[in-house]
Motif scaffolding. Structure first.
Motif, PDB file in Angstrom:
ATOM      1  N   PHE A   1       2.482  37.442  17.550  1.00 35.87           N
ATOM      2  CA  PHE A   1       3.250  38.620  17.153  1.00 35.87           C
ATOM      3  C   PHE A   1       3.135  39.761  18.165  1.00 35.87           C
ATOM      4  CE2 PHE A   1       2.168  36.960  12.722  1.00 35.87           C
ATOM      5  CZ  PHE A   1       3.370  36.289  12.608  1.00 35.87           C
ATOM      6  N   LEU A   2       1.957  39.905  18.788  1.00 35.58           N
ATOM      7  CA  LEU A   2       1.690  41.055  19.658  1.00 35.58           C
ATOM      8  C   LEU A   2       2.024  40.802  21.122  1.00 35.58           C
ATOM      9  CD1 LEU A   2      -1.733  42.177  18.129  1.00 35.58           C
ATOM     10  CD2 LEU A   2       0.537  43.139  17.684  1.00 35.58           C
ATOM     11  N   ASP A   3       2.326  39.568  21.472  1.00 37.78           N
ATOM     12  CA  ASP A   3       2.664  39.246  22.861  1.00 37.78           C
ATOM     13  C   ASP A   3       3.912  40.026  23.278  1.00 37.78           C
ATOM     14  OD1 ASP A   3       3.148  38.195  25.314  1.00 37.78           O
ATOM     15  OD2 ASP A   3       3.320  36.107  24.667  1.00 37.78           O
ATOM     16  N   GLU A   4       3.849  40.670  24.430  1.00 37.75           N
ATOM     17  CA  GLU A   4       4.958  41.504  24.901  1.00 37.75           C
ATOM     18  C   GLU A   4       6.257  40.713  25.043  1.00 37.75           C
ATOM     19  OE1 GLU A   4       3.944  43.508  28.468  1.00 37.75           O
ATOM     20  OE2 GLU A   4       2.345  44.712  27.563  1.00 37.75           O
ATOM     21  N   GLY A   5       6.145  39.468  25.427  1.00 37.06           N
ATOM     22  CA  GLY A   5       7.350  38.668  25.612  1.00 37.06           C
ATOM     23  C   GLY A   5       7.790  37.915  24.376  1.00 37.06           C
ATOM     24  N   SER A   6       7.102  38.122  23.253  1.00 34.92           N
ATOM     25  CA  SER A   6       7.397  37.367  22.036  1.00 34.92           C
ATOM     26  C   SER A   6       8.515  38.023  21.234  1.00 34.92           C
ATOM     27  CB  SER A   6       6.146  37.264  21.167  1.00 34.92           C
ATOM     28  OG  SER A   6       6.437  36.640  19.930  1.00 34.92           O
ATOM     29  N   ASP A   7       9.399  37.187  20.701  1.00 35.90           N
ATOM     30  CA  ASP A   7      10.464  37.648  19.809  1.00 35.90           C
ATOM     31  C   ASP A   7      10.210  37.189  18.379  1.00 35.90           C
ATOM     32  OD1 ASP A   7      11.988  38.900  21.837  1.00 35.90           O
ATOM     33  OD2 ASP A   7      12.796  36.958  22.451  1.00 35.90           O
ATOM     34  N   VAL A   8       8.949  36.881  18.074  1.00 29.70           N
ATOM     35  CA  VAL A   8       8.575  36.447  16.732  1.00 29.70           C
ATOM     36  C   VAL A   8       8.150  37.678  15.922  1.00 29.70           C
ATOM     37  CG1 VAL A   8       7.103  34.949  15.363  1.00 29.70           C
ATOM     38  CG2 VAL A   8       7.820  34.240  17.655  1.00 29.70           C
ATOM     39  N   ILE A   9       8.777  37.878  14.765  1.00 32.71           N
ATOM     40  CA  ILE A   9       8.550  39.060  13.944  1.00 32.71           C
ATOM     41  C   ILE A   9       7.773  38.645  12.689  1.00 32.71           C
ATOM     42  CG2 ILE A   9       9.628  40.984  12.734  1.00 32.71           C
ATOM     43  CD1 ILE A   9      12.132  40.449  14.484  1.00 32.71           C
ATOM     44  N   GLU A  10       6.668  39.302  12.429  1.00 34.29           N
ATOM     45  CA  GLU A  10       5.786  38.944  11.319  1.00 34.29           C
ATOM     46  C   GLU A  10       6.337  39.412   9.971  1.00 34.29           C
ATOM     47  OE1 GLU A  10       1.127  39.565   9.895  1.00 34.29           O
ATOM     48  OE2 GLU A  10       1.966  40.797  11.520  1.00 34.29           O
ATOM     49  N   VAL A  11       6.269  38.521   8.989  1.00 31.29           N
ATOM     50  CA  VAL A  11       6.563  38.860   7.591  1.00 31.29           C
ATOM     51  C   VAL A  11       5.357  38.413   6.773  1.00 31.29           C
ATOM     52  CG1 VAL A  11       8.165  38.644   5.666  1.00 31.29           C
ATOM     53  CG2 VAL A  11       9.015  38.412   8.012  1.00 31.29           C
ATOM     54  N   ALA A  12       4.656  39.366   6.156  1.00 31.81           N
ATOM     55  CA  ALA A  12       3.431  39.055   5.426  1.00 31.81           C
ATOM     56  C   ALA A  12       3.745  38.608   3.994  1.00 31.81           C
ATOM     57  CB  ALA A  12       2.494  40.261   5.418  1.00 31.81           C
ATOM     58  N   CYS A  13       2.701  38.185   3.302  1.00 33.52           N
ATOM     59  CA  CYS A  13       2.842  37.540   1.990  1.00 33.52           C
ATOM     60  C   CYS A  13       2.247  38.408   0.888  1.00 33.52           C
ATOM     61  CB  CYS A  13       2.152  36.173   2.037  1.00 33.52           C
ATOM     62  SG  CYS A  13       2.104  35.306   0.454  1.00 33.52           S
TER      63      CYS A  13
END
Length: 311
Positions: free
Chosen positions: A128-140
Motif C-alpha cells: 500500500f505504501l510503495d510509491e509506485g503502487s496503485d493498490v488502495i487499501e480497504v480495511a475490514c
C-alpha cells in the motif's frame, strides 16, 4: 478423487479404504499421482483465472496456515492465500507460499491496480505504501468490531456504544444490498459517513483515558491505525464494509485441514492451490463440481485450447 479431496475434504487414505470395501483397491500412491497429473492439466486454466482476477478493479484477499511435511525440522508452517475478483472478473484464485512474509502477496499483486480488501496484516503495508503502487487499501469492519466485542467484559459501556454504531453501519449495508452501485454510494455518503464521524470523535475521546494494555485500548488503537482504510468503503459502491467473503472462501482449507491435517510435501502446495481454484470456480458459479471437473479433464487431456469456454 479430485472432488472428494478438494471439494468434500476427504483424505485419500479414507477414499482408499472406502474403495477397498467395495472390492476396488487403488493404492494411495496411485491416487497421489493422479491428483498431481490432474493439477498439471488444470495449470493453463488456473493461469488464465489468475490473469483475469488481476484485471479486477476491486479484489478481496486473506490467508490461512497449513502444516507441510518434509521441511528441515520435519514439518513447517505454510500458507494458502485467496484472491477474489470483482463481478466483471468472477474468479477465486488460490496461491501457496512457504512462509507468511510479504513476499507472497507482493509477488502475486505486482501487476495489480485497484482496491484491495484485506485485514491489518503488516505484510500488506509495503504494498500500500510503495510509491509506485496503485493498490488502495480497504480495511475490514468485521475485524474492528471483533476487538470491541473482546472489550465488552472490561469496558462494557464504551465497547457497547461503538458496537451499536457498527451495527447501524451494517444495517445500512443490509438495506443497500440489492441497490445499484451509485445508489449504494449515495446512501453511504448520506448516512454512513454521519455514523463514522461519531465513531471517530468517540475514539479520540477514548484514546487518552483507556488503560494502555486493556482490550479497549487495543480496539481503539486498531481502529485509529486503520481509520482511513476503514472509511474507504464509502467512496465507491462496489466496495464492501468487510472482508468476510475471503474468509468464507478460505473455509475450504479450514475444514479440509481438520480432515487431512497436513500437506505431504512442499511441492503439493502449488498443486493444491490449482485444484482448490478449479473447485472454487464451480462453487462460485453454482456448477455441479463432479460434472465440471470431468468435462475439464476430458477436454484438457485432449489438448483442447479453448480455455475461455472453460471459465
Amino acid at each position: 478423487m479430485v472432488v472428494s479431496k478438494f471439494g468434500d475434504h476427504l483424505p485419500l487414505y479414507r477414499l482408499e479404504d472406502i474403495l477397498t470395501r467395495y472390492g476396488v483397491h487403488i493404492a494411495r500412491s496411485t491416487m497421489c499421482d493422479w491428483v498431481k497429473a490432474a493439477a498439471e492439466l488444470f495449470r493453463p486454466l488456473y493461469d488464465l483465472q489468475r490473469e483475469r482476477v488481476l484485471q479486477s478493479s476491486v479484489m478481496w484477499t486473506d490467508d490461512t496456515p497449513i502444516t507441510v511435511l518434509g521441511g528441515p525440522q520435519g514439518s513447517f508452517r505454510a500458507h494458502f492465500w485467496t484472491y477474489i475478483g470483482d463481478g466483471e472478473h468472477p474468479y477465486s484464485v488460490y496461491d501457496f507460499t512457504t512462509s507468511h512474509s510479504r513476499d507472497g502477496p507482493a509477488r502475486f499483486l505486482q501487476n495489480y491496480s485497484g482496491y484491495l480488501h484485506a485485514d491489518a496484516y503488516t505484510g500488506y503495508d509495503a504494498i500500500f505504501l510503495d510509491e509506485g503502487s496503485d493498490v488502495i487499501e480497504v480495511a475490514c469492519w468485521s475485524h474492528a468490531r471483533r476487538r470491541f466485542f473482546e472489550a465488552v467484559k472490561s469496558n462494557p459501556r464504551e465497547a457497547h456504544q461503538v458496537l451499536e454504531w457498527i451495527r447501524q453501519l451494517y444495517d445500512i449495508e443490509d438495506r443497500a444490498h440489492d441497490w445499484s452501485v451509485d445508489a449504494r454510494r449515495e446512501l453511504r455518503a448520506g448516512e454512513a459517513n454521519l455514523i463514522l464521524d461519531k465513531i471517530e470523535a468517540y475514539l479520540a475521546e477514548l484514546a487518552p483515558r483507556a488503560l494502555p494494555k486493556s482490550s479497549l485500548a487495543k480496539a481503539v488503537t486498531y481502529a485509529h491505525n486503520q481509520w482511513e482504510a476503514l472509511r474507504r468503503y464509502t467512496e465507491d459502491g462496489r466496495l464492501t464494509i468487510d472482508n468476510n467473503v475471503s474468509e468464507r472462501t478460505l473455509r475450504h482449507q479450514a475444514i479440509g485441514r481438520k480432515n487431512w491435517l497436513f500437506l505431504g510435501s512442499e511441492s503439493a502446495g502449488p498443486r493444491a492451490a490449482v485444484l482448490y481454484t478449479i473447485l472454487a470456480g464451480a462453487k462460485r458459479h453454482r456448477i455441479e463440481p463432479w460434472v465440471y471437473v470431468r468435462d475439464l479433464l476430458l477436454r484438457l487431456q485432449a489438448d483442447d485450447l479453448r480455455l475461455e469456454e472453460m471459465l
